[in-house]
Design a protein around this motif. Structure first.
Motif, PDB file in Angstrom:
ATOM      1  N   SER A 287       0.728   4.224  -2.760  1.00  0.00           N
ATOM      2  CA  SER A 287       0.573   5.642  -2.425  1.00  0.00           C
ATOM      3  C   SER A 287       1.749   6.460  -2.928  1.00  0.00           C
ATOM      4  O   SER A 287       1.581   7.614  -3.352  1.00  0.00           O
ATOM      5  CB  SER A 287       0.432   5.805  -0.901  1.00  0.00           C
ATOM      6  OG  SER A 287      -0.678   5.088  -0.412  1.00  0.00           O
TER       7      SER A 287
ATOM      8  N   LYS B 183       1.309   7.158  -6.580  1.00  0.00           N
ATOM      9  CA  LYS B 183       0.271   8.181  -6.734  1.00  0.00           C
ATOM     10  C   LYS B 183       0.836   9.572  -6.504  1.00  0.00           C
ATOM     11  O   LYS B 183       0.506  10.524  -7.233  1.00  0.00           O
ATOM     12  CB  LYS B 183      -0.884   7.923  -5.755  1.00  0.00           C
ATOM     13  CG  LYS B 183      -1.820   6.792  -6.164  1.00  0.00           C
ATOM     14  CD  LYS B 183      -2.982   6.661  -5.188  1.00  0.00           C
ATOM     15  CE  LYS B 183      -3.845   7.893  -5.174  1.00  0.00           C
ATOM     16  NZ  LYS B 183      -5.015   7.742  -4.298  1.00  0.00           N
TER      17      LYS B 183
ATOM     18  N   TYR C 249       0.829  -1.207   0.000  1.00  0.00           N
ATOM     19  CA  TYR C 249       0.000   0.000   0.000  1.00  0.00           C
ATOM     20  C   TYR C 249       0.868   1.263   0.000  1.00  0.00           C
ATOM     21  O   TYR C 249       0.514   2.260  -0.645  1.00  0.00           O
ATOM     22  CB  TYR C 249      -0.927   0.003   1.212  1.00  0.00           C
ATOM     23  CG  TYR C 249      -1.840   1.205   1.241  1.00  0.00           C
ATOM     24  CD1 TYR C 249      -2.943   1.280   0.393  1.00  0.00           C
ATOM     25  CD2 TYR C 249      -1.576   2.284   2.083  1.00  0.00           C
ATOM     26  CE1 TYR C 249      -3.765   2.392   0.384  1.00  0.00           C
ATOM     27  CE2 TYR C 249      -2.399   3.397   2.091  1.00  0.00           C
ATOM     28  CZ  TYR C 249      -3.496   3.446   1.240  1.00  0.00           C
ATOM     29  OH  TYR C 249      -4.296   4.554   1.234  1.00  0.00           O
TER      30      TYR C 249
END
Length: 274
Positions: A78, A81, A74
């Motif tokens: 992130s 992103k 995760y």
């Protein structure tokens, strides 16, 4: 006011996984051999974690590692992103889609790892095989997607050397994965013994079995090496605590309503004193 940083040394997370995962494999192998549960040599990783007490140690530690891996996946999602937002040239729809699929296959890999750890092959073989296929298969896909993302992120978010190295590891893992499948199935068909965890040359399919088990260990090593490649990129990652919002207005209304109800009840049934 600046947000308080919860984790500032996130780059230690891939290192911890890289060390702990092979360590639990080796530990359970040593215990299984010493207790006579498997023959020395190259058994499957699952074979060395079939019987207690090594199965208990394996399940507990691998479950914790699966959680750490999910957290790492995760964080990587992130991070990509944020890179898309930071570098205007990288804000393409393609990279966003690749990153989204990486999260899905990455979490599928951790789920398969947890299933393998908790469903031993001697107890629920079908579920164990599904977990193993999900772990290695989704892991290979995840690595390829991350390799693609690495090329998208070059030169601002990733070096070209690292992107090529991840591609090489992805290729090696893919080869190992198919070798595990093909030789494993053929060896099982040729097996004439009674206990696969103590596979001998007289049982048939010995060469294919050893090829499959060696490929599995090499694939696991490649997985760990790939995870380690995120170390340098995670040095610049900072995590802040999540913001918890409490609806005090609703809480105050509930307290006020309870107070009013109590006051009305006291008026209807006043207490008497003597």
């Amino acid at each position: 006011m600046e947000k308080q940083e919860l984790f500032v040394n996130v780059h230690y997370l891939p290192i911890a996984i890289f060390i702990s995962l092979p360590s639990v494999f080796i530990l359970t192998y040593v215990i299984a051999v010493l207790l006579g549960h498997v023959e020395p040599g190259f058994p499957y990783i699952s074979d060395v974690a079939t019987y207690a007490p090594e199965s208990c140690i394996y399940s507990q530690v691998v479950n914790l590692i699966a959680i750490l891996m999910g957290f790492m996946i995760y964080i990587r999602y992130s991070q990509v992103k944020e890179c898309i937002k930071a570098f205007g040239s990288l804000s393409s729809t393609s990279l966003s889609k690749w990153n989204h699929w990486a999260l899905i296959f990455g979490l599928a890999t951790t789920t398969g790892l947890s299933i393998v750890a908790n469903f031993q092959e001697t107890s629920v073989l079908i579920v164990h095989l599904i977990g193993a296929f999900l772990c290695f298969g989704s892991g290979v896909v995840y690595f390829w997607i991350q390799a693609v993302c690495s090329f998208y992120l070059h030169p601002s978010g990733c070096s070209l050397r690292l992107a090529h190295f991840r591609t090489a590891l992805s290729t090696f893992s893919t080869i190992c994965f198919f070798v595990i499948l093909i030789t494993g199935v053929l060896a099982r068909l040729a097996f004439k013994g009674t206990n696969p965890r103590k596979w001998s040359k007289e049982d048939g399919g010995w060469e294919l079995h050893v090829t499959s088990t060696i490929a599995e260990w090499l694939c696991a090593i490649a997985f760990c090496a790939y995870i380690l490649t995120f170390t340098e990129e995670f040095r610049d990652v900072r995590i802040t605590p999540p913001k918890v919002i409490c609806n005090m207005h609703r809480l105050n209304n509930e307290i006020l309503s309870e107070s009013e109800s109590s006051a009305i009840q006291n008026q209807i049934n006043p207490s008497t004193s003597t």
